[in-house]
Design a protein around this motif. Structure first.
Motif, PDB file in Angstrom:
ATOM      1  N   VAL A 100       0.846  -1.202   0.000  1.00 63.79           N
ATOM      2  CA  VAL A 100       0.000   0.000   0.000  1.00 63.79           C
ATOM      3  C   VAL A 100       0.883   1.254   0.000  1.00 63.79           C
ATOM      4  O   VAL A 100       0.638   2.207  -0.750  1.00 63.79           O
ATOM      5  N   PHE A 101       1.919   1.243   0.840  1.00 66.42           N
ATOM      6  CA  PHE A 101       2.810   2.407   0.887  1.00 66.42           C
ATOM      7  C   PHE A 101       3.542   2.582  -0.435  1.00 66.42           C
ATOM      8  O   PHE A 101       3.734   3.686  -0.927  1.00 66.42           O
ATOM      9  N   PHE A 102       3.953   1.462  -1.040  1.00 67.42           N
ATOM     10  CA  PHE A 102       4.694   1.546  -2.304  1.00 67.42           C
ATOM     11  C   PHE A 102       3.820   2.075  -3.433  1.00 67.42           C
ATOM     12  O   PHE A 102       4.251   2.956  -4.194  1.00 67.42           O
ATOM     13  N   VAL A 103       2.600   1.554  -3.570  1.00 66.87           N
ATOM     14  CA  VAL A 103       1.772   1.973  -4.696  1.00 66.87           C
ATOM     15  C   VAL A 103       1.358   3.433  -4.560  1.00 66.87           C
ATOM     16  O   VAL A 103       1.050   4.111  -5.555  1.00 66.87           O
ATOM     17  N   ARG A 104       1.369   3.951  -3.335  1.00 65.06           N
ATOM     18  CA  ARG A 104       1.039   5.363  -3.128  1.00 65.06           C
ATOM     19  C   ARG A 104       2.257   6.275  -3.330  1.00 65.06           C
ATOM     20  O   ARG A 104       2.094   7.488  -3.508  1.00 65.06           O
ATOM     21  N   HIS A 105       3.468   5.724  -3.296  1.00 61.35           N
ATOM     22  CA  HIS A 105       4.675   6.539  -3.388  1.00 61.35           C
ATOM     23  C   HIS A 105       5.610   6.061  -4.500  1.00 61.35           C
ATOM     24  O   HIS A 105       6.790   6.411  -4.504  1.00 61.35           O
ATOM     25  N   HIS A 106       5.108   5.292  -5.451  1.00 57.90           N
ATOM     26  CA  HIS A 106       5.994   4.770  -6.501  1.00 57.90           C
ATOM     27  C   HIS A 106       6.516   5.870  -7.418  1.00 57.90           C
ATOM     28  O   HIS A 106       7.484   5.664  -8.160  1.00 57.90           O
ATOM     29  N   HIS A 107       5.889   7.059  -7.378  1.00 60.55           N
ATOM     30  CA  HIS A 107       6.351   8.155  -8.221  1.00 60.55           C
ATOM     31  C   HIS A 107       7.671   8.753  -7.718  1.00 60.55           C
ATOM     32  O   HIS A 107       8.338   9.490  -8.438  1.00 60.55           O
ATOM     33  N   LEU A 108       8.072   8.448  -6.480  1.00 54.56           N
ATOM     34  CA  LEU A 108       9.327   8.960  -5.937  1.00 54.56           C
ATOM     35  C   LEU A 108      10.517   8.221  -6.544  1.00 54.56           C
ATOM     36  O   LEU A 108      10.386   7.083  -7.009  1.00 54.56           O
ATOM     37  N   LYS A 109      11.672   8.878  -6.553  1.00 55.11           N
ATOM     38  CA  LYS A 109      12.895   8.175  -6.904  1.00 55.11           C
ATOM     39  C   LYS A 109      13.111   7.047  -5.908  1.00 55.11           C
ATOM     40  O   LYS A 109      12.697   7.140  -4.753  1.00 55.11           O
ATOM     41  N   HIS A 110      13.769   5.984  -6.387  1.00 53.11           N
ATOM     42  CA  HIS A 110      13.892   4.811  -5.530  1.00 53.11           C
ATOM     43  C   HIS A 110      14.623   5.132  -4.230  1.00 53.11           C
ATOM     44  O   HIS A 110      14.246   4.645  -3.161  1.00 53.11           O
ATOM     45  N   THR A 111      15.650   5.986  -4.309  1.00 53.58           N
ATOM     46  CA  THR A 111      16.382   6.343  -3.085  1.00 53.58           C
ATOM     47  C   THR A 111      15.501   7.138  -2.125  1.00 53.58           C
ATOM     48  O   THR A 111      15.547   6.929  -0.904  1.00 53.58           O
ATOM     49  N   ASP A 112      14.665   8.046  -2.679  1.00 49.22           N
ATOM     50  CA  ASP A 112      13.758   8.810  -1.817  1.00 49.22           C
ATOM     51  C   ASP A 112      12.687   7.907  -1.219  1.00 49.22           C
ATOM     52  O   ASP A 112      12.289   8.070  -0.055  1.00 49.22           O
ATOM     53  N   TYR A 113      12.225   6.954  -2.039  1.00 52.35           N
ATOM     54  CA  TYR A 113      11.228   6.005  -1.532  1.00 52.35           C
ATOM     55  C   TYR A 113      11.804   5.161  -0.398  1.00 52.35           C
ATOM     56  O   TYR A 113      11.141   4.934   0.626  1.00 52.35           O
ATOM     57  N   LEU A 114      13.051   4.687  -0.565  1.00 49.86           N
ATOM     58  CA  LEU A 114      13.679   3.886   0.492  1.00 49.86           C
ATOM     59  C   LEU A 114      13.807   4.684   1.778  1.00 49.86           C
ATOM     60  O   LEU A 114      13.541   4.169   2.870  1.00 49.86           O
ATOM     61  N   GLN A 115      14.195   5.963   1.645  1.00 55.88           N
ATOM     62  CA  GLN A 115      14.333   6.801   2.830  1.00 55.88           C
ATOM     63  C   GLN A 115      12.997   6.992   3.537  1.00 55.88           C
ATOM     64  O   GLN A 115      12.911   6.937   4.771  1.00 55.88           O
ATOM     65  N   SER A 116      11.939   7.194   2.753  1.00 51.40           N
ATOM     66  CA  SER A 116      10.614   7.398   3.346  1.00 51.40           C
ATOM     67  C   SER A 116      10.129   6.143   4.053  1.00 51.40           C
ATOM     68  O   SER A 116       9.567   6.219   5.156  1.00 51.40           O
TER      69      SER A 116
END
Length: 404
Positions: A56-72
């Protein structure tokens, strides 16, 4: 419906905003409810099943760069979707593909029990439980399914991941460069102490030999018969520790910063890297002592390495046995020799270059009586052979001078 199918359905319909978290559960509108930590049927390439809250968190934030997504995700203490799984997972959740090899054919055990939230009671109950009131004892009640609490699912709903592969590699509040620098300083201090000990041993040996010479001189005074004087081994090149000169310029490969690693350990370390490892404010060393450690010979010869011959006295020049040349005429300015022929007859010269450098870089050097040593820019395991060639040439030169 299992959690993965429900998430895919809501994603395709663009109704992710209807997925609301309440406590430890996700409510998909009024249709479904699943535990946040329920495992889905989508298996990562690393072998584990992704949980619902991760997807759920990934599909809502997949637009972020992968490094930013990992940090979040790390800030929220959530396991993250790996980079290799990103695209195939998004293609499936958005309906661009109808299936995926990463989906298990059978749903995970916890998802089946998660469709219906567990009862607040830990006791199992049945329709004929006498604790349930019966308004009309004469009217038969409709059949009701048995509801048994799934203890495994209850335990899983309380679980929270503490570490994943990436978070385990993190070293919070630690500077790995500082650790490397501290380790390098300790190693350099150890080398300094060893060098000082070797110098002390050489001084003591020189004093002993000096005392022997004095004794011989006294005996000659008493006895008029001439006696042969004692000499240090290699006295043809001057008394004391032999000297190797290196250029003070930064554009040469071998300097006073990295000569010790090259000659003693057989490893070429760029001077710039060695300078960065030095303690801030440290001055460049005036002298470095090196020994031949690359052979199994018990006898170890010590040499002083210097890069400032301008203040040399005649006795110091008598001790110079080798020089690493820069390939520039100005390196030999104010040297007490007539020309290059005299220099390289009395001193052996070495020119260290990268093996793939242009021929022009050694054009001047080839006109001198200098040994050209080639090393690789990347293959550090070949440095040992180059260092051994320097030692072999130097020792051969020392033997020839001691017999002249």
């Amino acid at each position: 419906m299992d959690p993965l199918s429900a998430l895919r359905d809501f994603t395709i319909r663009g109704e992710l905003d209807r997925i609301v978290r309440s406590g430890d559960d996700f409510h998909f509108g009024s249709d479904y409810s699943f535990p946040c930590s329920a495992e889905t049927a989508y298996r990562s390439k690393q072998g584990s099943l992704y949980t619902l809250e991760t997807l759920v968190f990934f599909v809502r934030h997949h637009h972020l760069k992968h490094t930013d997504y990992l940090q979040s995700s790390r800030l929220r203490r959530l396991p993250s979707v790996t980079l290799p799984d990103r695209k195939p997972l998004l293609d499936y959740l958005h309906g661009r593909v109808s299936s995926s090899d990463a989906i298990d054919l059978l749903p995970p055990p916890s998802s089946a029990a998660a469709v219906a939230p567990p009862s607040s009671s830990v006791e199992e109950y049945r329709p004929d439980d006498p604790a349930i009131p019966d308004d009309d004892p004469d009217e038969p009640r409709p059949p009701q399914p048995d509801r048994v609490l799934d203890y495994v699912s209850l335990i899983r709903t309380l679980e929270r991941p503490l570490k994943d592969r990436e978070s385990l590699l993190e070293c919070r509040n630690r500077d790995l460069y500082a650790v490397l620098t501290a380790s390098t300083r300790r190693e350099e201090e150890r080398h300094r102490l060893e060098s000082q000990q070797r110098k002390d041993g050489l001084v003591a040996k020189t004093r002993l030999i000096g005392a022997d010479n004095a004794a011989v001189a006294t005996a000659e005074d008493v006895d008029s018969t001439p006696k042969p004087k004692m000499h240090l081994k290699g006295s043809k090149v001057g008394e004391g520790v032999p000297i190797i000169l290196v250029p003070s310029a930064s554009q040469t490969l071998i300097t006073i910063y990295n000569v010790k690693e090259f000659l003693e350990d057989g490893v070429f370390v760029p001077s710039e890297a060695k300078m960065k490892m030095m303690k801030p404010g440290s001055a460049k060393p005036d002298c470095v002592t090196v020994q031949k450690k690359l052979s199994r010979d018990r006898a170890v010869a010590a040499y002083e390495v210097r890069d400032k011959p301008s203040g040399f006295k005649p006795d110091d020049w008598d001790r110079v046995v080798a020089v690493f040349v820069l390939g520039k005429e100005w390196q030999f300015k104010d040297w007490p020799f007539k020309d290059h022929v005299e220099i390289f007859n009395k001193i052996i010269g070495f020119f260290v270059r990268f093996e793939d450098d242009s021929v022009e870089s050694a054009k001047i050097v080839k006109q001198w009586n200098v040994k050209i040593i080639s090393i690789s820019k990347n293959k550090r395991h070949q440095d040992r052979a180059a260092a051994l060639e320097v030692w072999d040439r130097l020792e051969e030169f020392m033997r020839s001078r001691s017999h002249t």
